[in-house]
Design an enzyme around this catalytic site. Sequence first.
Site, PDB file in Angstrom:
ATOM      1  N   VAL A  26       0.850  -1.185   0.000  1.00 24.06           N
ATOM      2  CA  VAL A  26       0.000   0.000   0.000  1.00 24.06           C
ATOM      3  C   VAL A  26       0.892   1.244   0.000  1.00 24.06           C
ATOM      4  O   VAL A  26       1.826   1.351   0.806  1.00 24.06           O
ATOM      5  CB  VAL A  26      -0.938   0.023   1.222  1.00 24.06           C
ATOM      6  CG1 VAL A  26      -1.844   1.253   1.165  1.00 24.06           C
ATOM      7  CG2 VAL A  26      -1.779  -1.244   1.275  1.00 24.06           C
ATOM      8  N   ASP A 135     -13.015 -11.493   6.887  1.00 26.29           N
ATOM      9  CA  ASP A 135     -11.707 -11.310   7.541  1.00 26.29           C
ATOM     10  C   ASP A 135     -11.753 -10.123   8.506  1.00 26.29           C
ATOM     11  O   ASP A 135     -10.839  -9.311   8.548  1.00 26.29           O
ATOM     12  CB  ASP A 135     -10.623 -11.104   6.477  1.00 26.29           C
ATOM     13  CG  ASP A 135      -9.213 -11.289   7.052  1.00 26.29           C
ATOM     14  OD1 ASP A 135      -9.081 -11.914   8.123  1.00 26.29           O
ATOM     15  OD2 ASP A 135      -8.250 -10.801   6.438  1.00 26.29           O
TER      16      ASP A 135
END
Length: 634
Positions: A26, A135
Site C-alpha cells: 500500500v 476477515d
Amino acid sequence: MIKEGVVLGKRYEILGRIGSGGMADVYKGKDHKLNRYVAIKVLKSDYRSDQVFIKKFLSEAQAAAGLMHPNVVNVYDVGQDRGLYYMVMELVEGITLKDYIEKKGRISPKEAVSISIQMVSGLQAAHNHHIIHRDIKPQNIIISKDGKVKVTDFGIARATTSTQTISTSVMGSVHYTSPEQARGGVVDEKSDIYSIGITMYEMVTGHVPFDGDSTVSVALKHLQEEITSPAEEVSDLPYSLECIIMKCTQKNPARRYHDCASLLVDLKRSLVDPDGDFVFAAGAAGAADSDRTVVMSTEELEQVQGRRYSDDNDYDDDEDYDDDEYDDDDSDADDRRYSDRKRRGKNNVNPDTKRIMKILMIVAGVVVALLILFLVGSAAGFFSGPGLTQQEEEMVSVPDLRGMTEEEARRELEGTGLGLKVSNETQPSNQYEEGEIMSQDPAPDQEVEAHTTITVVLSSGEEAKTVQVPNVVDRSEAEAERTLQAANLTVVQGEAQYSDSIAEGNVISSNPAAGTEVEEGTEVTIVVSLGAEPATVPSLRGKTASEAQSALQNAGLNGSSSEEYSDSVPAGQVISQSISAGKQVDKGTTVEYVVSRGPETKYVTVPNLIGRTESEARQDLPWKKELLSASRLT
C-alpha cells in the site's frame, strides 16, 4: 517496491510506501486529476503472473467499489499499468484498532461500544450490498485521527445474493475466524458477526480468547472450546456488553445475532443502559432464547424441502450423522437414545402407536408445508404490511433550528419525521432575540433515527453576562466544581486520564481553558487525573540479564538481579522474578530477578588407594562405586 514519483494510469503519483499485506503493498499517492491524496494498493510482483491472485485482487475492488459509507474505506478506482495491478482507495490517516489495543492494553467498555457501533455500521453497509467480509479483525479496522472508525481490506470478501451464499476454503486470520469458516462450511453474515464478537472481546480484555502454537490448534479451539466470559477477567465489564459479546461468539450460528441491525440496536442500548438485561441469547450469560422464533435461512429451507423419509419402518444401523450440525450435547444424547429404542423395538411396535405416529408425521408435514408457503408468500410480498415486516430504521439529518421561533421550527420539521420539545427554562443570549431558538440537541446536520425528538432552548432576550473561566488545574474535583459553579458556569465531566504530574483526583485541564471569556451558563469540561499510569510487569523468565533490565526500563520499572545455580535453566538466563508478569504496579517499582549460573560443579578429594585391596578401595570410594572397576584400581 515501486519508486517514488512513478505515475500509474497517467494520474496517480506514488509518494511512498505506507504498508504491506500478504499479497499487496500500500502506497500513499496523489490523484492529480482531482488534486487529492489517496491510498494505492498494488499487487506484489510475486503474484502478478498468477491469474488466481489477480482475480482475487480484482474481486476485492469489485466487492468494495459499490460501498459508499462513512465507516468503510471507499474504493475510487482500479486499473492496470505496465504490468502493475492497482486499486485506488480513500486515504485514512490514523492507526489500526490492533495498534490502538496494544497501545492502551485494554479499551474501556464505553469506548469499546462506541468503536463497535461504527464498525458494525460499516459492516452492515457491506451486508446490505450482499457482501461478506470474511476477515474482520482489529488489523482491518482503522481509527482515523478524528476518531472515525472505518472497515477496510475486503481482500477475501465474497459476494452473495438473497438466495445463496458462496462458500470458499479461503480463511481469514485464524484467531478471529468463525467455527463454520474454520471447518470449511457455509459462511454467511453471521460469520462476520462472530469475528466482531472476538474483536470486541479483545478490545475489553486486551487479548484474543483463543491462542496456540499453530493455526490448526487455534482453529480447533474455535470449534471445540467454549469462550470464557470476559467478565471473569474484567470485573467492571457492564452486564449488557458481556451478553452482547457472548451472543456474537456462539458456536451455533443460529444463536448469534441474525444481522448487524439487531446487533446495532443492542449496542446503542448498552450505551444508555449498560447493566440492562435486554440481550436475549441462549448460552449468553444465562439468558434464554427459547421463546423467540428463529427464521429459517434459505439454505435450511432447501434442506427441509430436499429431505425424504422412508415408507418402511426399517432403520439403517450404519446411518450417517452430519458432523456439520451444531447440536447441544443433550440433544445428541436424546438422538442416540431414541435411535437405540428404535433398533430394539422396531418389530414390537403397537398398531395403535403406529397409527398415532403416522398421524403425527402427517401433521408435521402439513406444518412444514404451511411454513414453506408462508416463507414463499413473504418473499413475494403477499404478507407485507404494518407489523409483518421489519423496516430498516430510516436516518434523518437534523436541520438547523437556531434563530427560528417555536412555530417556525415546527413548520421546518414537518415531513421530516422529527419531533420538537421546548425546554421549560430560557437562557439569556447576546445573539438571539427573545423567543428565538438559541441551542438544540441533537446538533444541526447530525444523522439521527426517524422520530427522534429535538430539544430546544429559547432565548430570554436578555443580555448574557460574560465571565472568565477560573483556573481549576491541579485542584481537587470537588473544589473545581464549586469554583466553576460560583462563576455561574456549568460543569461537565470529561473522561478521566492518567497524569504523571497531577495527583489522582485533581483536575488536569478545563475546556474552555482558564482565562477564556465566556457567557454565564457555558459548559466547562474538566478532565480529572487518575494518577500516574500504572506499569505492567513484563515476563523476564528465559531472558538474559541485559534483556531483562532493558524490558524493565522500557516498562518504567527498576530491576535488581542476583545469581543462583540451576540445573534446568542455562547460564545467563532469568530463573524467576519477585513480581509476577502482567501485574500492574506503580512506575519506579523495583522488580528483583534471579539469573542462572548454570549447573553447580562439585569437587571431591580422591584418597590414596595405592597398596589397598579392591574391597578397601571401594569402601574409601562409596560415592564412585558405580563408576569404578577392579581393573582400574591397580
